[in-house]
Design a protein around this motif. Structure first.
Motif, short mmCIF file in Angstrom:
data_model
loop_
_atom_site.label_atom_id
_atom_site.label_comp_id
_atom_site.label_asym_id
_atom_site.label_seq_id
_atom_site.Cartn_x
_atom_site.Cartn_y
_atom_site.Cartn_z
N LEU A 135 -13.77 24.10 19.69
CA LEU A 135 -15.12 23.85 19.16
C LEU A 135 -15.74 22.62 19.81
CD1 LEU A 135 -14.43 24.55 15.38
CD2 LEU A 135 -15.79 25.97 16.92
N LYS A 136 -14.93 21.58 20.02
CA LYS A 136 -15.44 20.37 20.66
C LYS A 136 -15.85 20.64 22.11
CE LYS A 136 -14.90 17.03 17.55
NZ LYS A 136 -16.02 16.15 17.12
N CYS A 146 -21.50 19.29 6.61
CA CYS A 146 -20.05 19.08 6.71
C CYS A 146 -19.32 20.05 5.81
CB CYS A 146 -19.70 17.64 6.31
SG CYS A 146 -20.33 16.40 7.46
N ILE A 191 -12.70 21.40 7.00
CA ILE A 191 -12.04 22.18 8.05
C ILE A 191 -10.68 21.60 8.40
CG2 ILE A 191 -14.24 22.97 9.05
CD1 ILE A 191 -13.87 20.86 11.25
N ASP A 192 -10.10 20.87 7.46
CA ASP A 192 -8.82 20.20 7.70
C ASP A 192 -7.70 21.17 8.04
OD1 ASP A 192 -10.04 17.82 7.23
OD2 ASP A 192 -9.32 17.58 5.17
N ARG A 213 -10.02 23.41 16.77
CA ARG A 213 -10.93 22.27 16.70
C ARG A 213 -11.24 21.72 18.10
NH1 ARG A 213 -8.28 18.44 12.37
NH2 ARG A 213 -6.68 20.03 12.10
N ILE A 253 -5.56 22.73 15.06
CA ILE A 253 -6.06 21.68 15.95
C ILE A 253 -6.55 22.27 17.27
CG2 ILE A 253 -3.76 21.18 16.90
CD1 ILE A 253 -4.63 18.24 17.09
N GLU A 295 -9.06 29.49 9.44
CA GLU A 295 -7.78 28.85 9.13
C GLU A 295 -6.61 29.79 9.38
OE1 GLU A 295 -9.29 25.95 5.44
OE2 GLU A 295 -8.38 27.92 5.04
N ILE A 341 -8.05 24.06 9.63
CA ILE A 341 -8.28 24.82 10.87
C ILE A 341 -7.31 24.29 11.93
CG2 ILE A 341 -9.91 25.14 12.78
CD1 ILE A 341 -12.13 25.33 10.82
N LEU A 357 -19.75 23.44 12.53
CA LEU A 357 -18.74 23.70 13.56
C LEU A 357 -19.24 23.47 14.99
CD1 LEU A 357 -17.19 26.97 12.07
CD2 LEU A 357 -16.31 24.64 11.86
#
Length: 396
Positions: free
Chosen positions: A20-21, A6, A9-10, A17, A14, A316, A12, A286
């Motif tokens: 990445l998902k 972990c 990555i707050d 994110r 949205i 970021e 980064i 990630l």
């Protein structure tokens, strides 16, 4: 298998994110549910990031054909057009690789493909799923002059001449670029995997461990899997991993059959254990890349995680270090990051290298060959002279 790493990555975006998902999900139903979870997505920025990270082929393959109204049609259409352009580009580059390989083979020049369509075929099994801007080819340093003549005969133009007066180019640099004005293709000819103070296996060792690519029916060779891993992690670390595509490559390569004992020996020998660990931590955090038991030696101590967290800065801020004008704060951060990924020995060599004369010293004070040894003791004074002269011009 180990647990997922972990990272913080707050900060980064949205949109990244979500990208990445999407990349890591394999089930269509989960994909729909995941997209639903993300609110207030700026789809223009989503596309911008998809292009910046060169990840749009995978995104299009994932999203194409899924029946839902969560994503604006123009987003899917834009991804589709980019996907088509990339497929044509990769086919063009594949044809050029075969052509260059044939020319080199006819002239007894051994060539190893470093990235490009060959890498796409190896890691993804499909040319269209990875982007490529140019062709990176590795040859023996002894063949450079011959390669130069052959490429010029094929219509390529050298992007920039290398100043060879002091012979430092052999270790300070690692490649030279050529562009074909009609085909709009760029070829980078490498004679070593990494620039100084990075090192790497000799060409003969790489050639001995080479693999034959499935891209062509004719003999076309590329790096052995362990050498390829070393090259990918050193390249990614040197660029701050500012493109997610490079981490996706790492995610793909660790799924292959790697001789981890031999790989760890390679990374240790050429001082890439820290960046190898950095790559594994980033891919795990990630992209949910599983950490294999054999690779855990890369993660000893906190250095790998510290380097991985430092690389999050590039995600970021959507950094592109290839642009001509980089903000000073980003430039300064990148210089510090480059220094941080070096081992103690590499840092010492890097600092000592400033004492070795540069071609600009020859321009400042031209000396005939018998007297060029004087550039070593004179270098600090020549450097100071240039700084003083520059300062004077600024004042004027």
């Amino acid at each position: 298998m180990g647990n997922k790493y972990c990272l913080n990555i707050d900060q980064i975006p949205i949109e990244l994110r979500l990208i990445l998902k999407i990349i890591v999900i394999t089930d269509d139903n989960n994909l729909v549910e995941t997209v639903k979870e993300f609110k207030d997505i700026n789809w223009e920025y989503f596309l911008e990031l998809a292009m910046h990270h060169r990840i749009y082929p995978l995104l299009y393959r994932k999203l194409n054909g899924i029946d839902y109204n969560l994503i604006p049609s123009y987003v899917l259409n834009t991804l589709q057009e980019a996907f088509k352009r990339n497929t044509f580009k990769m086919l063009q580059l594949s044809g050029e690789i075969e052509h260059v390989n044939k020319v080199f083979e006819e002239n007894q020049i051994r060539m190893l493909v470093l990235k490009g369509p060959v890498l796409s075929k190896d890691l993804y099994g499909d040319l269209s799923l990875r982007t490529c801007g140019d062709l990176d080819l590795l040859v023996s340093i002894n063949d450079l002059e011959k390669v130069d003549n052959l490429l010029l005969m094929q219509g390529y133009i050298k992007e920039k001449n290398i100043n060879k007066e002091l012979n430092d180019w052999k270790w300070r640099k690692h490649h030279i670029g050529y562009i074909h004005p009609l085909k709009k293709i760029i070829i980078e000819i490498h004679w070593r995997l990494n620039p100084f103070p990075g090192t790497g296996p000799k060409f003969e060792d790489l050639w001995f461990r080479k693999r034959r690519s499935a891209l062509s029916s004719n003999p076309l060779y590329y790096l052995g899997i362990e050498d390829l891993f070393l090259f990918l992690v050193s390249h990614g670390a040197r660029h701050g991993w500012f493109r997610i595509r490079w981490l996706v490559d790492i995610n793909q390569i660790v799924k292959q059959k790697i001789d981890w004992d031999f790989l760890l020996k390679l990374l240790k020998k050429y001082q890439y254990l820290p960046v190898g660990g950095q790559a594994v931590v980033l891919a795990s955090a990630l992209l949910d890349t599983p950490i294999k038991t054999e690779s855990r030696i890369l993660l000893k101590g906190n250095l790998s995680k510290k380097l991985a967290q430092a690389a999050i800065f590039y995600l970021e801020n959507t950094v592109n270090i290839h642009t001509e004008s980089i903000p000073k704060d980003v430039s300064d951060y990148h210089k510090r990051h480059l220094f941080s990924i070096l081992t103690k020995r590499q840092k010492c060599l890097y600092i000592l290298s400033f004492l070795y004369p540069y071609p600009i010293d020859v321009e400042t004070l031209p000396l005939s060959k018998p007297f060029r040894i004087l550039y070593f003791p004179l270098r600090p004074f020549l450097w100071a002279w240039r700084k003083t002269k520059k300062h004077s011009l600024i004042k004027m």
